[in-house]
Design an enzyme around this catalytic site. Structure first.
Site, mmCIF file in Angstrom:
data_model
loop_
_atom_site.group_PDB
_atom_site.id
_atom_site.type_symbol
_atom_site.label_atom_id
_atom_site.label_comp_id
_atom_site.label_asym_id
_atom_site.label_seq_id
_atom_site.Cartn_x
_atom_site.Cartn_y
_atom_site.Cartn_z
ATOM 1 N N SER A 141 45.595 73.657 63.402
ATOM 2 C CA SER A 141 45.446 73.455 61.949
ATOM 3 C C SER A 141 44.029 73.826 61.524
ATOM 4 C CB SER A 141 45.672 71.976 61.608
ATOM 5 O OG SER A 141 45.236 71.696 60.292
ATOM 6 N N TYR A 154 43.904 63.348 63.706
ATOM 7 C CA TYR A 154 44.573 64.657 63.595
ATOM 8 C C TYR A 154 43.592 65.795 63.892
ATOM 9 C CZ TYR A 154 47.623 68.179 61.314
ATOM 10 O OH TYR A 154 48.417 69.275 61.019
HETATM 11 N N1 CAA Z 1 35.425 62.352 51.802
HETATM 12 C C1 CAA Z 1 34.711 61.209 51.970
HETATM 13 N N2 CAA Z 1 35.156 60.010 51.549
HETATM 14 C C2 CAA Z 1 36.343 59.942 50.951
HETATM 15 C C3 CAA Z 1 37.135 61.111 50.765
HETATM 16 C C4 CAA Z 1 36.624 62.347 51.231
HETATM 17 N N3 CAA Z 1 37.290 63.494 51.086
HETATM 18 N N4 CAA Z 1 38.265 60.737 50.170
HETATM 19 C C5 CAA Z 1 38.196 59.401 49.978
HETATM 20 N N5 CAA Z 1 37.038 58.939 50.454
HETATM 21 C C6 CAA Z 1 36.580 57.547 50.443
HETATM 22 C C7 CAA Z 1 36.872 56.895 49.099
HETATM 23 O O1 CAA Z 1 35.819 57.126 48.191
HETATM 24 C C8 CAA Z 1 36.964 55.419 49.476
HETATM 25 O O2 CAA Z 1 35.676 54.863 49.616
HETATM 26 P P1 CAA Z 1 35.437 53.310 49.250
HETATM 27 O O3 CAA Z 1 36.318 52.506 50.173
HETATM 28 O O4 CAA Z 1 33.966 53.143 49.491
HETATM 29 O O5 CAA Z 1 35.831 53.184 47.814
HETATM 30 C C9 CAA Z 1 37.577 55.453 50.902
HETATM 31 O O6 CAA Z 1 37.324 56.806 51.399
HETATM 32 C C10 CAA Z 1 39.082 55.213 50.890
HETATM 33 O O7 CAA Z 1 39.665 56.142 49.995
HETATM 34 P P2 CAA Z 1 41.058 55.878 49.326
HETATM 35 O O8 CAA Z 1 41.046 54.673 48.483
HETATM 36 O O9 CAA Z 1 41.529 57.173 48.724
HETATM 37 O O10 CAA Z 1 41.951 55.524 50.605
HETATM 38 P P3 CAA Z 1 43.448 55.661 50.801
HETATM 39 O O11 CAA Z 1 43.794 54.819 51.983
HETATM 40 O O12 CAA Z 1 44.217 55.479 49.531
HETATM 41 O O13 CAA Z 1 43.625 57.218 51.187
HETATM 42 C C11 CAA Z 1 43.685 59.001 52.694
HETATM 43 C C12 CAA Z 1 42.959 57.731 52.304
HETATM 44 C C13 CAA Z 1 45.123 58.672 53.081
HETATM 45 C C14 CAA Z 1 42.983 59.595 53.887
HETATM 46 C C15 CAA Z 1 43.713 59.955 51.499
HETATM 47 O O14 CAA Z 1 42.403 60.146 51.045
HETATM 48 C C16 CAA Z 1 44.304 61.290 51.818
HETATM 49 O O15 CAA Z 1 45.508 61.465 51.888
HETATM 50 N N6 CAA Z 1 43.446 62.312 52.009
HETATM 51 C C17 CAA Z 1 43.912 63.657 52.364
HETATM 52 C C18 CAA Z 1 43.866 63.807 53.847
HETATM 53 C C19 CAA Z 1 44.449 65.150 54.177
HETATM 54 O O16 CAA Z 1 43.979 66.185 53.750
HETATM 55 N N7 CAA Z 1 45.524 65.125 54.971
HETATM 56 C C20 CAA Z 1 46.216 66.334 55.309
HETATM 57 C C21 CAA Z 1 47.662 65.981 55.597
HETATM 58 S S1 CAA Z 1 48.669 67.448 55.799
HETATM 59 C C22 CAA Z 1 48.118 68.080 57.233
HETATM 60 O O17 CAA Z 1 47.415 67.472 57.995
HETATM 61 C C23 CAA Z 1 48.551 69.483 57.532
HETATM 62 C C24 CAA Z 1 47.407 70.314 57.926
HETATM 63 O O18 CAA Z 1 47.193 70.510 59.118
HETATM 64 C C25 CAA Z 1 46.629 70.979 56.881
HETATM 65 P P1 NAP Z 2 57.179 68.519 59.380
HETATM 66 O O1 NAP Z 2 58.033 69.204 58.379
HETATM 67 O O2 NAP Z 2 56.936 67.064 59.253
HETATM 68 O O3 NAP Z 2 57.763 68.857 60.828
HETATM 69 C C1 NAP Z 2 57.274 68.263 61.983
HETATM 70 C C2 NAP Z 2 58.405 68.214 62.967
HETATM 71 O O4 NAP Z 2 57.933 67.661 64.211
HETATM 72 C C3 NAP Z 2 59.555 67.350 62.481
HETATM 73 O O5 NAP Z 2 60.769 68.027 62.685
HETATM 74 C C4 NAP Z 2 59.444 66.118 63.371
HETATM 75 O O6 NAP Z 2 60.683 65.492 63.601
HETATM 76 C C5 NAP Z 2 58.918 66.731 64.650
HETATM 77 N N1 NAP Z 2 58.362 65.703 65.501
HETATM 78 C C6 NAP Z 2 57.461 64.740 65.171
HETATM 79 N N2 NAP Z 2 57.213 63.959 66.214
HETATM 80 C C7 NAP Z 2 57.975 64.417 67.239
HETATM 81 C C8 NAP Z 2 58.166 64.017 68.572
HETATM 82 N N3 NAP Z 2 57.502 62.971 69.096
HETATM 83 N N4 NAP Z 2 59.023 64.709 69.338
HETATM 84 C C9 NAP Z 2 59.710 65.753 68.838
HETATM 85 N N5 NAP Z 2 59.582 66.201 67.575
HETATM 86 C C10 NAP Z 2 58.721 65.528 66.783
HETATM 87 O O7 NAP Z 2 55.743 69.164 59.416
HETATM 88 P P2 NAP Z 2 55.294 70.682 59.413
HETATM 89 O O8 NAP Z 2 54.389 70.839 58.278
HETATM 90 O O9 NAP Z 2 56.431 71.587 59.587
HETATM 91 O O10 NAP Z 2 54.379 70.680 60.731
HETATM 92 C C11 NAP Z 2 54.674 71.443 61.882
HETATM 93 C C12 NAP Z 2 53.394 71.625 62.683
HETATM 94 O O11 NAP Z 2 52.470 72.368 61.913
HETATM 95 C C13 NAP Z 2 52.700 70.315 63.038
HETATM 96 O O12 NAP Z 2 52.142 70.411 64.326
HETATM 97 C C14 NAP Z 2 51.601 70.228 62.002
HETATM 98 O O13 NAP Z 2 50.534 69.445 62.438
HETATM 99 C C15 NAP Z 2 51.240 71.681 61.879
HETATM 100 N N6 NAP Z 2 50.556 72.042 60.654
HETATM 101 C C16 NAP Z 2 51.130 71.793 59.442
HETATM 102 C C17 NAP Z 2 50.459 72.167 58.290
HETATM 103 C C18 NAP Z 2 51.013 71.927 56.925
HETATM 104 O O14 NAP Z 2 50.249 72.076 55.985
HETATM 105 N N7 NAP Z 2 52.280 71.594 56.765
HETATM 106 C C19 NAP Z 2 49.223 72.783 58.397
HETATM 107 C C20 NAP Z 2 48.670 73.013 59.641
HETATM 108 C C21 NAP Z 2 49.354 72.645 60.769
HETATM 109 P P3 NAP Z 2 61.068 64.147 62.766
HETATM 110 O O15 NAP Z 2 60.727 64.439 61.351
HETATM 111 O O16 NAP Z 2 62.523 63.976 63.026
HETATM 112 O O17 NAP Z 2 60.205 63.086 63.376
#
Ligand code: CAA
Ligand code: NAP
Length: 247
Positions: A141, A154
């Site tokens: 990622s 992560y």
């Molecule tokens: N940088 C620094 N601090 C941050 C921040 C950031 N980007 N975002 C929030 N904070 C701080 C807030 O200011 C807050 O501080 P205080 O406690 O001092 O007020 C604290 O962190 C907690 O923030 P929240 O109230 O927003 O906390 P939350 O529990 O509601 O949410 C979170 C936290 C779940 C991590 C949320 O911010 C979030 O979802 N962030 C996005 C994370 C992200 O990008 N995930 C990707 C998922 S998809 C994926 O992973 C695929 C991939 O490979 C790309």
């Molecule tokens: P997704 O739609 O949630 O798919 C993830 C898949 O992995 C689901 O089918 C899930 O099955 C399966 N999985 C989870 N835990 C497992 C386990 N223990 N054993 C077997 N299968 C399992 O997410 P996605 O976005 O397609 O993600 C696929 C990959 O790309 C992940 O490695 C993710 O980290 C990576 N990635 C995603 C993004 C993005 O933006 N979407 C970006 C960068 C990298 P169940 O749902 O049935 O648990």
């Protein structure tokens, strides 16, 4: 082209589905490995058939569990023969700021996103080396390259995926087995749709292309890495992130 056998983990998720489809379009026989707790494999298979993909072989297994990976790979090999292409795609998020992250959230992500590479790759890599051809494609990622707040678990796992990829590539290069990582940016899948809408919008605003990736844009890269023409590419990290991050 030569038809190969490809096994894709997390096959029924957003990116996994597209990877299966792109590998099938490239002529490969595809084993779709899915989580045993996923409750809709028949629905997925039906949707695939309706889209023209009729011969995916579906096998259940938990990638975070070594014994489950042994059984899943054995079942796949019994059905279709040796695995030539492995796509380590299954993954999860358990996002929390580190101060609030619990050990269970750390362990779940490390087990599923990193230990899974040991569990699955161990089943196929030596056999690929013996046969003198293989492709291992690991889905990392952008957040494994740059570090994302809220994702210490992560980002650590996905950075580990890159280290694993480079080290194994060096070990297997002389055996004609390539090992590469893909680093997607934010892709429109259930994983990303789970982010709070206002947080997701702020993320999209930072992407130079101002959009999420389409799953097939990752699937297409997998098909390329799996092909014979990609035979000289190994140990690489392919960034597909709409310009979000440059190394
Ligand atoms: N940088 C620094 N601090 C941050 C921040 C950031 N980007 N975002 C929030 N904070 C701080 C807030 O200011 C807050 O501080 P205080 O406690 O001092 O007020 C604290 O962190 C907690 O923030 P929240 O109230 O927003 O906390 P939350 O529990 O509601 O949410 C979170 C936290 C779940 C991590 C949320 O911010 C979030 O979802 N962030 C996005 C994370 C992200 O990008 N995930 C990707 C998922 S998809 C994926 O992973 C695929 C991939 O490979 C790309
Ligand atoms: P997704 O739609 O949630 O798919 C993830 C898949 O992995 C689901 O089918 C899930 O099955 C399966 N999985 C989870 N835990 C497992 C386990 N223990 N054993 C077997 N299968 C399992 O997410 P996605 O976005 O397609 O993600 C696929 C990959 O790309 C992940 O490695 C993710 O980290 C990576 N990635 C995603 C993004 C993005 O933006 N979407 C970006 C960068 C990298 P169940 O749902 O049935 O648990």
């Amino acid at each position: 082209m030569t038809q190969r056998v490809a096994l894709v983990t997390g096959a029924m998720g957003g990116i996994g589905t597209a990877v299966c489809q792109e590998l099938a379009k490239a002529g490969h026989k595809v084993v779709a490995a899915y989580h045993p707790e996923f409750d809709k494999p028949e629905e997925w298979t039906k949707a695939m058939a309706e889209a023209g993909f009729n011969d995916f072989i579906c096998v259940a297994g938990d990638v975070s569990d070594y014994d489950s990976c042994v059984a899943l790979t054995a079942e796949a090999e019994a059905k279709v023969g040796p695995i030539d292409i492995l796509v380590n795609n299954a993954g999860i998020t358990r996002d929390k700021m580190f101060a609030r992250m619990e050990l269970a959230q750390w362990n779940a992500v490390i087990s599923t996103n990193l230990n899974s590479l040991f569990n699955m790759t161990k089943q196929v890599s030596s056999k690929m080396a013996e046969r003198g051809w293989g492709r291992i494609i690991n889905i990392s990622s952008v957040n494994g390259l740059r570090g994302q707040a809220g994702q210490t678990n992560y980002s650590a796992a996905k950075a580990g995926v890159i280290g694993f990829t480079k080290a194994l590539a060096a070990e297997l290069a002389a055996k004609n087995v390539t090992v590469n990582a893909i680093c997607p940016g934010y892709v429109a899948t259930p994983m990303v749709m789970a982010i709070k809408p206002e947080v997701l919008q702020s993320i999209i605003d930072t992407v130079p292309m101002k959009r999420l990736a389409k799953p097939e844009e990752i699937g297409g890269a997998c098909a390329y890495l799996a092909s014979d023409i990609a035979g000289f590419m190994t140990g690489s990290t392919m960034n597909i992130c709409g310009g979000l991050y440059y190394q």
